[in-house]
Design an enzyme around this catalytic site. Structure first.
Site, PDB file in Angstrom:
ATOM      1  CG  ASP A 190     -31.153 -15.954   8.450  1.00  0.00           C
ATOM      2  OD1 ASP A 190     -31.308 -16.825   7.692  1.00  0.00           O
ATOM      3  OD2 ASP A 190     -29.677 -15.598   9.026  1.00  0.00           O
ATOM      4  CG  HIS A 231     -24.876  -9.403   6.181  1.00  0.00           C
ATOM      5  ND1 HIS A 231     -23.528  -9.743   5.584  1.00  0.00           N
ATOM      6  CD2 HIS A 231     -25.461 -10.839   5.988  1.00  0.00           C
ATOM      7  CE1 HIS A 231     -23.265 -10.726   5.215  1.00  0.00           C
ATOM      8  NE2 HIS A 231     -24.353 -11.547   5.485  1.00  0.00           N
TER       9      HIS A 231
HETATM   10  N1  ACO Z   1     -30.936  -4.427  15.248  1.00  0.00           N
HETATM   11  C1  ACO Z   1     -30.620  -3.187  15.812  1.00  0.00           C
HETATM   12  N2  ACO Z   1     -29.538  -2.600  15.694  1.00  0.00           N
HETATM   13  C2  ACO Z   1     -28.599  -3.325  14.813  1.00  0.00           C
HETATM   14  C3  ACO Z   1     -28.912  -4.391  14.356  1.00  0.00           C
HETATM   15  C4  ACO Z   1     -30.149  -5.112  14.313  1.00  0.00           C
HETATM   16  N3  ACO Z   1     -30.651  -6.269  13.744  1.00  0.00           N
HETATM   17  N4  ACO Z   1     -27.709  -4.774  13.631  1.00  0.00           N
HETATM   18  C5  ACO Z   1     -26.865  -3.979  13.833  1.00  0.00           C
HETATM   19  N5  ACO Z   1     -27.532  -2.843  14.662  1.00  0.00           N
HETATM   20  C6  ACO Z   1     -26.521  -1.678  14.922  1.00  0.00           C
HETATM   21  C7  ACO Z   1     -25.504  -2.127  16.204  1.00  0.00           C
HETATM   22  O1  ACO Z   1     -26.161  -1.991  17.275  1.00  0.00           O
HETATM   23  C8  ACO Z   1     -24.524  -0.932  15.634  1.00  0.00           C
HETATM   24  O2  ACO Z   1     -25.217   0.210  16.495  1.00  0.00           O
HETATM   25  P1  ACO Z   1     -24.021   1.386  16.999  1.00  0.00           P
HETATM   26  O3  ACO Z   1     -23.067   1.762  15.710  1.00  0.00           O
HETATM   27  O4  ACO Z   1     -25.161   2.235  17.435  1.00  0.00           O
HETATM   28  O5  ACO Z   1     -23.305   0.606  18.170  1.00  0.00           O
HETATM   29  C9  ACO Z   1     -24.411  -1.085  14.260  1.00  0.00           C
HETATM   30  O6  ACO Z   1     -26.096  -1.443  13.950  1.00  0.00           O
HETATM   31  C10 ACO Z   1     -23.699  -2.064  13.473  1.00  0.00           C
HETATM   32  O7  ACO Z   1     -23.568  -3.268  14.102  1.00  0.00           O
HETATM   33  P2  ACO Z   1     -22.636  -4.170  14.490  1.00  0.00           P
HETATM   34  O8  ACO Z   1     -22.935  -5.176  15.469  1.00  0.00           O
HETATM   35  O9  ACO Z   1     -21.384  -3.385  14.850  1.00  0.00           O
HETATM   36  O10 ACO Z   1     -22.422  -5.003  13.122  1.00  0.00           O
HETATM   37  P3  ACO Z   1     -21.762  -6.382  12.847  1.00  0.00           P
HETATM   38  O11 ACO Z   1     -21.268  -6.446  11.528  1.00  0.00           O
HETATM   39  O12 ACO Z   1     -20.892  -6.816  14.102  1.00  0.00           O
HETATM   40  O13 ACO Z   1     -23.089  -7.543  13.191  1.00  0.00           O
HETATM   41  C11 ACO Z   1     -24.847  -8.896  12.505  1.00  0.00           C
HETATM   42  C12 ACO Z   1     -23.661  -7.876  12.032  1.00  0.00           C
HETATM   43  C13 ACO Z   1     -24.572  -9.946  13.376  1.00  0.00           C
HETATM   44  C14 ACO Z   1     -25.698  -9.724  11.398  1.00  0.00           C
HETATM   45  C15 ACO Z   1     -25.845  -7.686  12.996  1.00  0.00           C
HETATM   46  O14 ACO Z   1     -26.572  -6.838  12.239  1.00  0.00           O
HETATM   47  C16 ACO Z   1     -27.092  -8.596  13.869  1.00  0.00           C
HETATM   48  O15 ACO Z   1     -26.670  -8.780  15.179  1.00  0.00           O
HETATM   49  N6  ACO Z   1     -28.197  -8.635  13.260  1.00  0.00           N
HETATM   50  C17 ACO Z   1     -29.322  -9.534  13.932  1.00  0.00           C
HETATM   51  C18 ACO Z   1     -29.107 -10.864  13.807  1.00  0.00           C
HETATM   52  C19 ACO Z   1     -29.186 -11.584  12.379  1.00  0.00           C
HETATM   53  O16 ACO Z   1     -29.963 -11.195  11.564  1.00  0.00           O
HETATM   54  N7  ACO Z   1     -28.273 -12.548  12.099  1.00  0.00           N
HETATM   55  C20 ACO Z   1     -28.188 -13.098  10.621  1.00  0.00           C
HETATM   56  C21 ACO Z   1     -26.930 -12.566   9.913  1.00  0.00           C
HETATM   57  S1  ACO Z   1     -26.989 -13.142   8.189  1.00  0.00           S
HETATM   58  C22 ACO Z   1     -26.493 -14.545   8.466  1.00  0.00           C
HETATM   59  O17 ACO Z   1     -25.660 -14.990   9.123  1.00  0.00           O
HETATM   60  C23 ACO Z   1     -26.914 -15.539   7.326  1.00  0.00           C
END
Ligand code: ACO
Length: 431
Positions: free
Chosen positions: A366, A309
């Site tokens: 979620d 998140h």
């Molecule tokens: N699985 C694997 N790796 C992940 C995940 C995941 N679900 N989420 C983040 N990471 C990793 C990224 O690859 C990144 O790694 P790095 O530092 O080696 O590059 C690091 O964690 C930081 O992630 P970001 O993408 O920079 O985080 P951001 O804040 O931009 O994204 C998000 C947040 C979109 C929720 C992300 O965690 C994600 O894609 N999760 C999966 C989708 C999801 O569950 N969305 C629902 C969110 S809750 C809502 O909207 C109600």
């Protein structure tokens, strides 16, 4: 950049500038850069707005490090356990919990407007059977701007109030009709003697040919889920509602845009995507290691949906409550949802893996909500529609807060241009 007691100092070359520090009621601090460009000729650059506060708001407080979420000061856990959804909606929109009289008047104003204009049924009929209910929902909510056009002036307090009541009243009807259209069943009209959640379940699942008994556990679970989704600060869809609404367009068009923003799999669409992922893992022999490795592989676009998140770097408090509801429902319908076991195993494996620990990736709202919906018999493509039902009071509260703010102005971020410098058009014949 250093900070004084109420000013930040910014040094650019030989010049020094004072930037005011704004302090929130929970002690969180922000550097006010509203005049940065006028003072320095520089803009602030913050890709994805990860560190940008676009407004000051009194609606919702989140501490992502501690895993805290409060609506108007009340912990979300207390609101979810003690309030009915319309009560929580009143709290978010108007700022205080209603007394009995206020709540009854609010419910009455919503109840009176649950029906849609009969002409709108033709809109549903025009959609093909494969239409996603989110696409239908947004399109039909957008069409309210036509049918409810006398409530389209957000600058008029009376119209604003009526638009809010009508939006809350009609959303469950539109959501349920979207589903009925997609399965080819007749629309079930709203019943105003039912609660908000009971009425929605009835419109979703009743058919004219037989009696439908609303399961009180399902109505209770839905009430809790809708409240847990009701607001979450400046998330993508709420910011969209504010952004679109800032141009002074009507509430219905602003909400319609927010629905589309919520649909994406990185936002509300994650609940549907999460169940798809769990089903794939189950069909692939429950090979958890394989999917954890894929999630960790920087060259693989796969992510563990329902994990991570932007704000929470701790367990999402909403996920904790969703997991508890799953546990309650699974006990009652023992053995009916093997995906819950799989989800719990996946959570355990991920939370003991250094990749997830170092990045502070925990289950988000979620991860478990889709499992609850599945147990209730709600089809996957309706999951995000239910998220919209829940988020609606938050969207409305932010739209209202924006229009009541004396500082309201159109949202218009800047950009740092990195394209070509000036060049001349070569005539087509010479290209
Ligand atoms: N699985 C694997 N790796 C992940 C995940 C995941 N679900 N989420 C983040 N990471 C990793 C990224 O690859 C990144 O790694 P790095 O530092 O080696 O590059 C690091 O964690 C930081 O992630 P970001 O993408 O920079 O985080 P951001 O804040 O931009 O994204 C998000 C947040 C979109 C929720 C992300 O965690 C994600 O894609 N999760 C999966 C989708 C999801 O569950 N969305 C629902 C969110 S809750 C809502 O909207 C109600």
């Amino acid at each position: 950049m250093g900070t004084g007691s109420d000013m930040a100092k910014l040094r650019l070359g030989d010049n020094e500038y004072d930037l005011p520090i704004r302090v929130g009621t929970e002690g969180n601090r922000a550097i006010d850069i509203a005049k940065l460009f006028a003072m320095t000729g520089h803009i602030a650059l913050d890709d994805g707005f990860a560190n940008t506060g676009s407004i000051m708001s009194t609606i919702c407080y989140i501490d992502g490090e501690q895993g805290i979420l409060r609506y108007r000061g009340y912990p979300v856990e207390e609101v979810a356990e003690q309030c009915e959804f319309t009560e929580a909606a009143y709290l978010l929109i108007f700022g205080e919990l209603p007394n009995g009289e206020q709540l009854e008047a609010f419910r009455g104003n919503i109840r009176r407007h649950t029906l849609l204009h009969e002409g709108m049924k033709a809109i549903f009929a025009g959609f093909p059977p494969y239409a996603h209910p989110m696409a239908i929902l947004s399109a039909v909510v957008g069409a309210l701007a036509i049918y409810e056009k006398e409530f389209g002036d957000p600058g008029n307090p009376q119209q604003r109030l009526l638009a809010m009541h009508r939006m809350l009243a009609k959303m469950p009807t539109i959501a349920a009709f979207s589903y009925k259209q997609s399965v080819g069943q007749p629309f079930v009209y709203p019943q105003n003697d039912l609660t908000y959640c009971q009425n929605f379940l009835n419109m979703m699942f009743a058919v004219p040919s037989e009696k439908y008994k609303i399961d009180p556990d399902f109505a209770e679970a839905l009430n809790l889920l809708l409240i847990l989704h009701a607001d979450h600060g400046q998330n993508c869809s709420t910011s969209t509602v504010r952004m679109v609404g800032s141009s002074n367009v009507n509430l219905f068009s602003s909400i319609s845009a927010g629905i589309y923003a919520l649909w994406g799999t990185l936002h509300g669409g994650a609940n549907e995507a999460c169940i798809n992922m769990l089903e794939n893992i189950a069909a692939d022999g429950r090979n958890l290691g394989k999917y954890i490795d894929k999630a960790k592989d920087p060259d693989d676009p796969f992510r563990l949906v329902g994990f991570g998140h932007r704000i929470y770097k701790n367990y999402d408090p909403r996920a904790t409550m969703c997991k508890a509801v799953c546990n309650r429902l699974v006990k009652r319908f023992a053995g009916q949802d093997p995906l819950f076991d799989l989800a719990q195993e996946l959570e355990e494996v991920a939370l003991s893996d250094p990749y997830f620990i170092e990045r502070k990736l925990y289950p988000n709202v979620d991860f478990y909500s889709g499992i609850i919906y599945r147990i209730m018999g709600i089809p996957k493509d309706m999951f995000t529609v239910l998220f919209c039902l829940g988020r609606l009071p938050g969207w409305i509260a932010h739209w209202r807060e924006m229009h009541l703010s004396p500082d309201k102005r159109i949202h218009r971020p800047r950009q740092l241009y990195t394209g070509h410098t000036k060049r001349s058009v070569v005539p087509l014949i010479k290209r």
